[in-house]
Design an enzyme around this catalytic site. Structure first.
Site, PDB file in Angstrom:
ATOM      1  CG  HIS A 138      -1.716  -1.254   1.394  1.00 40.84           C
ATOM      2  ND1 HIS A 138      -2.950  -1.492   0.849  1.00 40.84           N
ATOM      3  CD2 HIS A 138      -1.370  -2.384   2.058  1.00 40.84           C
ATOM      4  CE1 HIS A 138      -3.356  -2.713   1.188  1.00 40.84           C
ATOM      5  NE2 HIS A 138      -2.407  -3.273   1.909  1.00 40.84           N
ATOM      6  CB  SER A 184      13.480  22.943 -14.429  1.00 40.23           C
ATOM      7  OG  SER A 184      12.706  24.120 -14.517  1.00 40.23           O
ATOM      8  CE  LYS A 188      11.732  19.888 -11.027  1.00 38.39           C
ATOM      9  NZ  LYS A 188      10.334  19.750 -10.837  1.00 38.39           N
ATOM     10  CD  GLU A 241       9.418  12.682 -15.135  1.00 36.23           C
ATOM     11  OE1 GLU A 241       8.400  13.389 -15.063  1.00 36.23           O
ATOM     12  OE2 GLU A 241      10.573  13.143 -15.186  1.00 36.23           O
TER      13      GLU A 241
END
Ligand code: ARG
Length: 467
Positions: A160, A281, A287, A294
């Site tokens: 979970h 970024s 970043k 992804e």
């Protein structure tokens, strides 16, 4: 042959094809990707025709030389693809006749574009499956090596997405590896059904020439000729099977990707990915984004889409060949390209994963991940499991209140909940003790992980040897 009109079936027609319809029905803009396989298939066909006496040896040689030259023209980018000539097959045949004259027109004896295209796609799939298999093997090898190196590295295991019990990072990696091992078997199983020769089925019913399909099959490396001509020209189930394999593989890669994305976040902070697999970024200087996982996660969607497209394409098609099947190519090409590139990205990236061991260890310590071990300890001392569960629940509540892990409590603190607890409890409350105790096949103990890694290595080697 003129490039402007399609004379291969022009005889029956009293007016030329509508210009839009010609473009609408043409496939050459995408099926030219099959040129190499088309030429390979034609050379085998001509060789077989000469073997059975339908072509002379001189005709066969003229055809093979012409096709070999055309292959060179295509590779050098000199070949003029013509939309009026509709598809890769008629483009190459027309060019052959341009080059060698009337003999070129004999190549199509005893075959049809229906069995020709089915052969081309199967040859193409076989080539691509072999490339994909090599990348999958490289990924599995890298994953097994990393797992072996990280057999002692402790991290929290989750259910979970909540901290459950400590596991080793090597064990987690070998779970991924098991997924890929099954995908690998599915791919090799699919290859068996791809590797069957349709050529000789002709348009749908076979041909009146004395062809020898076993010869053609052997020349092209197929395991056998197909059993039924109607089925051979019509079914694309092997393409559906490949995209099913591809979809399941992408589902697995998307799960791994998701975990890699989570783990690189500041909140988890479990791993680092080298800069070469990430981007920054344009606005936020701090970043470093895990683009590769992804994107793999995102590309899963298009592969599922191709599976749906092919299933729907085939649904309710009457025997035998229908023009619908021309639509099989673009989904298949894109599925092949996507899977190959995603596997390559993963095979390059996985061995470069840098685990942040301290951070993983801390996370496992923080989440009361040895609570089950305390319950098992009580059971070993004669407490019924349900009662043990209750005792540990109270200990955890106390730990939450006092901000202490179970292993950080004193013996007196623990004895508030059960006087059965003794000094030896601390052996099971440590993370090392917890993982080491799960010491059976399939368990997370470091020794088991090392043994599992070596079995995985052997299984992979056996698969390679047997393929
Ligand atoms: N371009 C066609 C395809 O991709 C080749 C077979 C065409 N056959 C036919 N009878 N029109 O399926």
């Amino acid at each position: 042959m003129s490039q402007a009109t399609n004379q291969s079936w022009g005889g029956r027609f009293s007016e030329p094809t509508d210009a839009f319809v010609a473009r609408f029905t043409a496939s050459v803009n995408f099926d030219q990707r099959l040129a190499r396989q088309d030429i390979r298939g034609s050379i085998a066909h001509a060789t077989m025709l000469a073997r059975v006496g339908v072509l002379t040896e001189g005709e066969r040689d003229a055809i093979i030389n012409g096709l070999t030259e055309i292959q060179g023209e295509i590779e050098r980018g000199e070949f003029q693809w013509s939309v009026p000539l509709e598809d890769v097959h008629m483009n190459i045949e027309a060019r052959l006749t341009d080059k060698i004259g009337i003999t070129g027109k004999k190549l199509h004896t005893g075959r049809s574009r229906n069995d020709q295209v089915a052969t081309d796609i199967r040859l193409f799939m076989r080539d691509e499956i072999d490339v994909i298999e090599a990348e999958l093997t490289r990924l599995r090898e890298g994953m097994i090596e990393l797992a072996d190196r990280e057999a002692d590295t402790i991290m929290p295991g989750f259910t979970h997405l909540q901290t459950a019990q400590p596991v080793t990072f090597g064990h987690h990696l070998l779970a991924w590896q098991e997924m890929l091992a099954r995908d690998h078997e599915r791919l090799l199983d699919c290859r068996k059904r791809v590797n069957v020769l349709p050529l000789g089925a002709a348009a749908l019913a076979g041909t009146t020439y004395p062809i020898d399909r076993h010869v053609t099959a052997e020349l092209l490396g197929f395991d056998r000729p197909s059993e039924n001509s109607l089925d051979a020209v019509s079914d694309r189930d092997f393409a559906i099977e490949f995209t099913s394999f591809a979809s399941i593989l992408m589902m697995h890669l998307s799960r791994m990707s998701e975990e890699l994305v989570l783990w690189t976040s500041a909140q988890f902070d479990f791993i680092d990915l080298p800069d070469r697999f990430c981007t920054g970024s344009s606005i936020m200087p701090q970043k470093k984004n895990p683009d590769v996982p992804e994107l793999v996660r995102g590309k899963t969607g298009r592969v599922y889409g191709h599976l749906m497209a092919l299933l729907t394409l085939m649904k309710s098609q009457p025997l035998a060949y229908n023009k619908d099947n021309q639509e099989d190519k673009e989904p298949l090409f894109d599925a092949v390209d996507t899977v190959r590139d995603c596997l390559k990205a993963f095979a390059d990236m996985v061995p470069a994963i840098e685990p942040k061991k301290e951070s993983m260890y801390e996370a496992a310590r923080r989440g009361f991940s040895t609570a089950t071990d305390l319950a098992d300890y009580l059971v070993r001392k004669g407490v019924a499991f349900r009662d043990a569960h209750e005792i540990v629940g109270l200990s955890v509540a106390y730990g939450l209140k006092t901000k202490k892990d179970l292993s950080e409590m004193t013996l007196e603190e623990l004895q508030q909940f059960s006087n059965i607890i003794e000094q030896d409890v601390f052996e099971v409350l440590t993370l090392e003790g917890s993982v080491a105790a799960r010491n059976h096949i399939g368990g997370t103990a470091p020794d088991q992980v090392r043994a599992a890694a070596s079995r995985a290595r052997e299984a992979l080697a056996a698969l390679k040897g047997g393929a």
